[in-house]
Design a protein around this motif. Structure first.
Motif, PDB file in Angstrom:
ATOM      1  N   LYS A  81      25.116 107.741 -15.592  1.00  0.00           N
ATOM      2  CA  LYS A  81      24.402 107.169 -16.638  1.00  0.00           C
ATOM      3  C   LYS A  81      23.229 106.605 -15.864  1.00  0.00           C
ATOM      4  N   ILE A  82      22.985 106.247 -14.726  1.00  0.00           N
ATOM      5  CA  ILE A  82      21.751 105.613 -14.191  1.00  0.00           C
ATOM      6  C   ILE A  82      20.556 106.402 -14.450  1.00  0.00           C
ATOM      7  N   SER A  83      20.784 108.012 -14.331  1.00  0.00           N
ATOM      8  CA  SER A  83      19.409 108.738 -14.528  1.00  0.00           C
ATOM      9  C   SER A  83      19.220 108.610 -15.856  1.00  0.00           C
ATOM     10  N   TYR A  84      20.037 108.246 -16.805  1.00  0.00           N
ATOM     11  CA  TYR A  84      19.600 108.142 -18.237  1.00  0.00           C
ATOM     12  C   TYR A  84      19.150 106.957 -18.371  1.00  0.00           C
ATOM     13  N   TYR A  85      19.488 105.793 -17.893  1.00  0.00           N
ATOM     14  CA  TYR A  85      18.862 104.436 -18.185  1.00  0.00           C
ATOM     15  C   TYR A  85      17.368 104.548 -17.570  1.00  0.00           C
ATOM     16  N   TYR A  86      17.362 105.186 -16.825  1.00  0.00           N
ATOM     17  CA  TYR A  86      15.789 105.345 -15.982  1.00  0.00           C
ATOM     18  C   TYR A  86      15.094 106.715 -16.600  1.00  0.00           C
ATOM     19  N   GLY A  87      15.761 107.435 -17.572  1.00  0.00           N
ATOM     20  CA  GLY A  87      15.321 108.613 -17.998  1.00  0.00           C
ATOM     21  C   GLY A  87      14.296 108.287 -19.265  1.00  0.00           C
ATOM     22  N   THR A  88      13.597 109.374 -19.779  1.00  0.00           N
ATOM     23  CA  THR A  88      12.665 108.919 -20.908  1.00  0.00           C
ATOM     24  C   THR A  88      13.100 109.128 -22.148  1.00  0.00           C
ATOM     25  N   TYR A  89      13.139 108.117 -23.012  1.00  0.00           N
ATOM     26  CA  TYR A  89      13.727 107.967 -24.330  1.00  0.00           C
ATOM     27  C   TYR A  89      12.651 108.552 -25.280  1.00  0.00           C
ATOM     28  N   THR A  90      12.960 109.154 -26.439  1.00  0.00           N
ATOM     29  CA  THR A  90      11.932 109.596 -27.564  1.00  0.00           C
ATOM     30  C   THR A  90      12.364 108.824 -28.944  1.00  0.00           C
ATOM     31  N   CYS A  91      11.506 108.193 -29.389  1.00  0.00           N
ATOM     32  CA  CYS A  91      11.820 107.725 -30.514  1.00  0.00           C
ATOM     33  C   CYS A  91      11.901 108.495 -31.807  1.00  0.00           C
ATOM     34  N   PRO A  92      13.097 108.464 -32.381  1.00  0.00           N
ATOM     35  CA  PRO A  92      13.557 109.520 -33.541  1.00  0.00           C
ATOM     36  C   PRO A  92      12.674 109.380 -34.670  1.00  0.00           C
ATOM     37  N   GLU A  93      11.935 108.026 -34.908  1.00  0.00           N
ATOM     38  CA  GLU A  93      11.113 107.538 -35.803  1.00  0.00           C
ATOM     39  C   GLU A  93       9.763 108.064 -35.879  1.00  0.00           C
ATOM     40  N   CYS A  94       9.126 107.872 -34.722  1.00  0.00           N
ATOM     41  CA  CYS A  94       7.531 108.276 -34.594  1.00  0.00           C
ATOM     42  C   CYS A  94       7.366 109.251 -33.345  1.00  0.00           C
ATOM     43  N   GLY A  95       8.230 109.478 -32.697  1.00  0.00           N
ATOM     44  CA  GLY A  95       8.317 110.528 -31.565  1.00  0.00           C
ATOM     45  C   GLY A  95       7.537 109.767 -30.174  1.00  0.00           C
ATOM     46  N   SER A  96       7.524 108.483 -30.067  1.00  0.00           N
ATOM     47  CA  SER A  96       6.740 108.074 -28.999  1.00  0.00           C
ATOM     48  C   SER A  96       7.919 107.991 -27.953  1.00  0.00           C
ATOM     49  N   LYS A  97       7.280 108.065 -26.470  1.00  0.00           N
ATOM     50  CA  LYS A  97       8.301 108.149 -25.471  1.00  0.00           C
ATOM     51  C   LYS A  97       8.156 107.117 -24.520  1.00  0.00           C
ATOM     52  N   GLY A  98       9.124 106.655 -23.814  1.00  0.00           N
ATOM     53  CA  GLY A  98       8.972 105.701 -22.986  1.00  0.00           C
ATOM     54  C   GLY A  98      10.362 105.589 -21.989  1.00  0.00           C
ATOM     55  N   ILE A  99      10.309 104.938 -20.829  1.00  0.00           N
ATOM     56  CA  ILE A  99      11.532 104.900 -20.045  1.00  0.00           C
ATOM     57  C   ILE A  99      12.412 103.967 -20.722  1.00  0.00           C
ATOM     58  N   LEU A 100      13.537 104.355 -21.078  1.00  0.00           N
ATOM     59  CA  LEU A 100      14.636 103.839 -21.885  1.00  0.00           C
ATOM     60  C   LEU A 100      14.903 102.396 -21.380  1.00  0.00           C
ATOM     61  N   MET A 101      15.181 102.180 -20.080  1.00  0.00           N
ATOM     62  CA  MET A 101      15.213 100.822 -19.369  1.00  0.00           C
ATOM     63  C   MET A 101      14.225  99.722 -20.067  1.00  0.00           C
ATOM     64  N   ASP A 102      13.031 100.234 -19.625  1.00  0.00           N
ATOM     65  CA  ASP A 102      11.937  99.627 -19.877  1.00  0.00           C
ATOM     66  C   ASP A 102      11.851  99.054 -21.180  1.00  0.00           C
ATOM     67  N   TRP A 103      12.156 100.018 -22.453  1.00  0.00           N
ATOM     68  CA  TRP A 103      12.247  99.637 -23.614  1.00  0.00           C
ATOM     69  C   TRP A 103      13.486  98.616 -24.262  1.00  0.00           C
ATOM     70  N   MET A 104      14.563  98.949 -23.467  1.00  0.00           N
ATOM     71  CA  MET A 104      15.472  97.942 -23.568  1.00  0.00           C
ATOM     72  C   MET A 104      15.279  96.766 -23.343  1.00  0.00           C
ATOM     73  N   LYS A 105      14.619  96.528 -21.909  1.00  0.00           N
ATOM     74  CA  LYS A 105      14.300  95.101 -21.651  1.00  0.00           C
ATOM     75  C   LYS A 105      13.291  94.338 -22.641  1.00  0.00           C
ATOM     76  N   SER A 106      12.364  95.270 -23.094  1.00  0.00           N
ATOM     77  CA  SER A 106      11.307  94.773 -23.899  1.00  0.00           C
ATOM     78  C   SER A 106      11.978  94.579 -25.425  1.00  0.00           C
ATOM     79  N   THR A 107      12.975  95.041 -25.716  1.00  0.00           N
ATOM     80  CA  THR A 107      13.667  94.896 -26.972  1.00  0.00           C
ATOM     81  C   THR A 107      13.980  93.383 -27.286  1.00  0.00           C
ATOM     82  N   ASP A 108      14.619  92.608 -26.224  1.00  0.00           N
ATOM     83  CA  ASP A 108      14.969  91.242 -26.344  1.00  0.00           C
ATOM     84  C   ASP A 108      13.963  90.090 -26.076  1.00  0.00           C
TER      85      ASP A 108
END
Length: 316
Positions: free
Chosen positions: A288-315
């Protein structure tokens, strides 16, 4: 005067004197480090001012330096914990619960952490593997809460000398933790893979990224609360299902493998050292670690970012 009514008070005072002397003796064993850290003295009123989830933690901290055979009978804060334990172990558990209840930050953390480092040094000198790993794990839980959205960043609110002692204790803790890993990697490999997953997350809080550790601890390596910084979309499906649903995993392109690339000395790149250590120890869900630090694609607008970075900014 009825002397029978005075005896219990006299006995209590005598016992308190014994405890005080033995606690001081226990601290004297690590006097050199104590002088460097300059922790808040137990007589200070700061303990009453800066408490944990259940109030003043001074007594629990102090008794950790008392011989186990002298520890008084102690009630558990974690009443659902039915495992047979000594009163000394219960006091340690009570302190941890006081400092990590609901994974929130409490002011007492800044007073207690230097003493946890002193306790770790005492156990290190005895070659006590079990207690070293227990203290490091507890410290990781505690440090994972010292982040902005848990109330961290209280430097301006705390006495300067308290923060100096706390920050130095964290630096020393990091070096002692690295030493622990060097000495006991082979022994750690024998531990339960599920427990190792939790322990490695605590190591991340101590040695690397506290906010990432907090996300992994609260989500239990399953849920991934994430929102898009571009369009604001909050992915409820990722929070609910995360790693449990292949459809959710399709939103993430795993990070490239870095296994074999760690020199075992640098902890600057969290993904690098954390991936390699988890793999070496045989952590249960290391994939799962490679997914945490993988590239997540927003299903709404298609923007991409590192999943963990976006998770941290969510809170934030």
């Amino acid at each position: 005067m009825d002397n029978r009514k005075q005896a219990p008070d006299e006995e209590a005072l005598r016992q308190a004197g014994i405890w005080k002397a033995e606690i001081e003796k226990g601290l004297q064993e690590v006097q050199e480090l104590r002088e460097r850290l300059k922790p808040v003295e137990f007589a200070s009123g700061l303990w009453g001012q800066y408490g944990g989830a259940y109030g003043d933690v001074r007594e629990d901290v102090a008794f950790l330096f008392c011989p186990e055979e002298l520890i008084p009978e102690t009630d558990r804060i974690r009443r659902l914990d039915t495992e047979k334990k000594s009163d000394y172990e219960i006091i340690f558990d009570n302190l941890c619960e006081n400092l990590t209840h609901q994974l929130s930050l409490y002011d007492a953390t800044y007073l207690a952490m230097p003493y946890l480092v002193l306790l770790l040094e005492k156990r290190r000198r005895k070659g006590d593997y079990e207690w070293e790993k227990k203290i490091i794990s507890a410290a990781g839980d505690i440090l994972s809460t010292d982040i902005p959205y848990c109330g961290g960043g209280r430097e301006a609110q705390m006495p300067e000398e308290v923060m100096e002692s706390y920050e130095m204790s964290v630096e020393i803790l990091q070096e002692m933790t690295k030493s622990f890993l060097t000495r006991y990697t082979d022994r750690l490999k024998e531990e339960d893979p599920g427990w190792l997953q939790y322990f490695c997350t605590d190591l991340m809080a101590v040695l690397g990224d506290r906010e990432a550790a907090y996300q992994m601890l609260t989500g239990q390596w399953e849920q991934c609360p994430v929102s898009c910084p571009e369009c604001g979309f909050y992915d409820e499906d990722m929070e609910a299902d995360g790693f449990c649903d292949e459809e959710q995993l399709e939103k993430i392109e795993p990070a490239a493998s870095v296994l074999g690339g760690w020199d075992r000395e640098s902890y600057e790149d969290t993904y690098l050292w954390f991936s390699n250590l988890a793999h070496e120890l045989g952590v249960e869900d290391e994939w799962k670690i490679s997914y945490y630090y993988g590239t997540y694609t927003c299903p709404e607008c298609g923007s991409k970012g590192i999943l963990m970075d976006w998770m941290k900014s969510t809170d934030e």
